[in-house]
Design a protein around this motif. Sequence first.
Motif, mmCIF file in Angstrom:
data_model
loop_
_atom_site.group_PDB
_atom_site.id
_atom_site.type_symbol
_atom_site.label_atom_id
_atom_site.label_comp_id
_atom_site.label_asym_id
_atom_site.label_seq_id
_atom_site.Cartn_x
_atom_site.Cartn_y
_atom_site.Cartn_z
ATOM 1 N N LYS A 30 -92.767 -33.052 -49.601
ATOM 2 C CA LYS A 30 -92.280 -32.577 -48.302
ATOM 3 C C LYS A 30 -91.105 -31.624 -48.486
ATOM 4 O O LYS A 30 -91.019 -30.605 -47.812
ATOM 5 C CB LYS A 30 -91.838 -33.758 -47.424
ATOM 6 C CG LYS A 30 -92.995 -34.529 -46.820
ATOM 7 C CD LYS A 30 -92.465 -35.650 -45.934
ATOM 8 C CE LYS A 30 -93.605 -36.451 -45.351
ATOM 9 N NZ LYS A 30 -93.116 -37.581 -44.527
ATOM 10 N N PHE A 31 -90.195 -31.966 -49.396
ATOM 11 C CA PHE A 31 -89.023 -31.113 -49.602
ATOM 12 C C PHE A 31 -89.429 -29.732 -50.117
ATOM 13 O O PHE A 31 -88.922 -28.715 -49.660
ATOM 14 C CB PHE A 31 -88.022 -31.756 -50.574
ATOM 15 C CG PHE A 31 -86.808 -30.909 -50.763
ATOM 16 C CD1 PHE A 31 -85.792 -30.911 -49.829
ATOM 17 C CD2 PHE A 31 -86.704 -30.057 -51.858
ATOM 18 C CE1 PHE A 31 -84.683 -30.086 -49.973
ATOM 19 C CE2 PHE A 31 -85.596 -29.231 -52.010
ATOM 20 C CZ PHE A 31 -84.584 -29.255 -51.062
ATOM 21 N N LEU A 32 -90.340 -29.694 -51.075
ATOM 22 C CA LEU A 32 -90.741 -28.422 -51.689
ATOM 23 C C LEU A 32 -91.430 -27.484 -50.694
ATOM 24 O O LEU A 32 -91.527 -26.281 -50.947
ATOM 25 C CB LEU A 32 -91.622 -28.666 -52.914
ATOM 26 C CG LEU A 32 -90.906 -29.302 -54.117
ATOM 27 C CD1 LEU A 32 -91.895 -29.610 -55.231
ATOM 28 C CD2 LEU A 32 -89.758 -28.437 -54.618
ATOM 29 N N LYS A 67 -73.482 -29.106 -55.965
ATOM 30 C CA LYS A 67 -73.539 -30.177 -54.963
ATOM 31 C C LYS A 67 -74.973 -30.665 -54.809
ATOM 32 O O LYS A 67 -75.902 -29.866 -54.697
ATOM 33 C CB LYS A 67 -72.990 -29.683 -53.630
ATOM 34 C CG LYS A 67 -71.498 -29.400 -53.678
ATOM 35 C CD LYS A 67 -70.983 -29.037 -52.312
ATOM 36 C CE LYS A 67 -69.483 -28.836 -52.321
ATOM 37 N NZ LYS A 67 -69.007 -28.479 -50.972
ATOM 38 N N PRO A 68 -75.160 -31.988 -54.777
ATOM 39 C CA PRO A 68 -76.519 -32.520 -54.735
ATOM 40 C C PRO A 68 -77.092 -32.717 -53.334
ATOM 41 O O PRO A 68 -76.391 -33.100 -52.398
ATOM 42 C CB PRO A 68 -76.357 -33.888 -55.412
ATOM 43 C CG PRO A 68 -74.969 -34.311 -55.046
ATOM 44 C CD PRO A 68 -74.161 -33.034 -54.993
ATOM 45 N N ILE A 69 -78.383 -32.421 -53.223
ATOM 46 C CA ILE A 69 -79.197 -32.891 -52.100
ATOM 47 C C ILE A 69 -80.034 -34.003 -52.708
ATOM 48 O O ILE A 69 -80.795 -33.763 -53.648
ATOM 49 C CB ILE A 69 -80.117 -31.790 -51.544
ATOM 50 C CG1 ILE A 69 -79.306 -30.653 -50.929
ATOM 51 C CG2 ILE A 69 -81.091 -32.382 -50.526
ATOM 52 C CD1 ILE A 69 -80.151 -29.475 -50.461
ATOM 53 N N ILE A 75 -83.029 -26.868 -43.260
ATOM 54 C CA ILE A 75 -82.554 -26.723 -44.634
ATOM 55 C C ILE A 75 -81.517 -25.602 -44.754
ATOM 56 O O ILE A 75 -80.572 -25.696 -45.541
ATOM 57 C CB ILE A 75 -83.727 -26.551 -45.644
ATOM 58 C CG1 ILE A 75 -83.244 -26.760 -47.087
ATOM 59 C CG2 ILE A 75 -84.410 -25.217 -45.478
ATOM 60 C CD1 ILE A 75 -82.755 -28.139 -47.406
ATOM 61 N N GLY A 76 -81.655 -24.563 -43.957
ATOM 62 C CA GLY A 76 -80.682 -23.471 -43.963
ATOM 63 C C GLY A 76 -79.291 -23.964 -43.594
ATOM 64 O O GLY A 76 -78.297 -23.602 -44.223
ATOM 65 N N LYS A 77 -79.227 -24.816 -42.564
ATOM 66 C CA LYS A 77 -77.936 -25.384 -42.141
ATOM 67 C C LYS A 77 -77.357 -26.295 -43.218
ATOM 68 O O LYS A 77 -76.152 -26.312 -43.450
ATOM 69 C CB LYS A 77 -78.103 -26.185 -40.841
ATOM 70 C CG LYS A 77 -77.996 -25.354 -39.605
ATOM 71 C CD LYS A 77 -77.938 -26.235 -38.366
ATOM 72 C CE LYS A 77 -77.818 -25.369 -37.131
ATOM 73 N NZ LYS A 77 -78.173 -26.075 -35.913
ATOM 74 N N VAL A 78 -78.218 -27.073 -43.867
ATOM 75 C CA VAL A 78 -77.765 -27.967 -44.939
ATOM 76 C C VAL A 78 -77.150 -27.151 -46.077
ATOM 77 O O VAL A 78 -76.064 -27.467 -46.567
ATOM 78 C CB VAL A 78 -78.924 -28.857 -45.464
ATOM 79 C CG1 VAL A 78 -78.554 -29.535 -46.767
ATOM 80 C CG2 VAL A 78 -79.316 -29.882 -44.413
#
Length: 193
Positions: free
Chosen positions: A61-63, A9-11, A33-36
Amino acid sequence: MYTIYVGDKPIILTTEVERETDFKSFLLKSVNIGKVIKTLNKTDLEGVHLIDKNPDKLLKKFLKLLPNVVAGGGKVYNSKNEILFIYRNDKWDLPKGKAESKESIEETAIREVEEETGVKGLKITKPLSTTYHIFKRNGKHKIKVTYWYEMKTDFEGKLSPEKSEGITKVKWLDDKKTQKALENSYANIKILV
């Protein structure tokens, strides 16, 4: 735009706000991110969009949200134009592995292909896309950033799967067998092949 996979599944990191249908959107700067990850793993949601207005800082930012593991890998062709695949965790994959200190990412890619498959005489012909996926190790989520390279070899020796890494098979696959293997592979690998 970048795509990071949680399983298949993609983010999707994006600057575009779109109407939600089979995905959910969150602001990158305030996302849990944990909830995602949990939502993607436990629901039938098809994907997630993380939105930020600055396209140049999306990935950076994501990393920062999770620890990063840097890896190198290869899409290797032999003289018959077959592609080298490994079989691990009941899926077909391309050989790859974690970078060691003081080695270039190209050296990592070649070393890992050699270790995981027994193939020698590898030459990098060009860089491929970098892939991103989230995995869990010792109860903690991490982002694996894999730098991929197309490689060629004239190697015709015996293939030897690195059993200590859980690899049970190593095979050269022609076009038809490659397509079949991709039916039981990872989303990241399907992009590369």
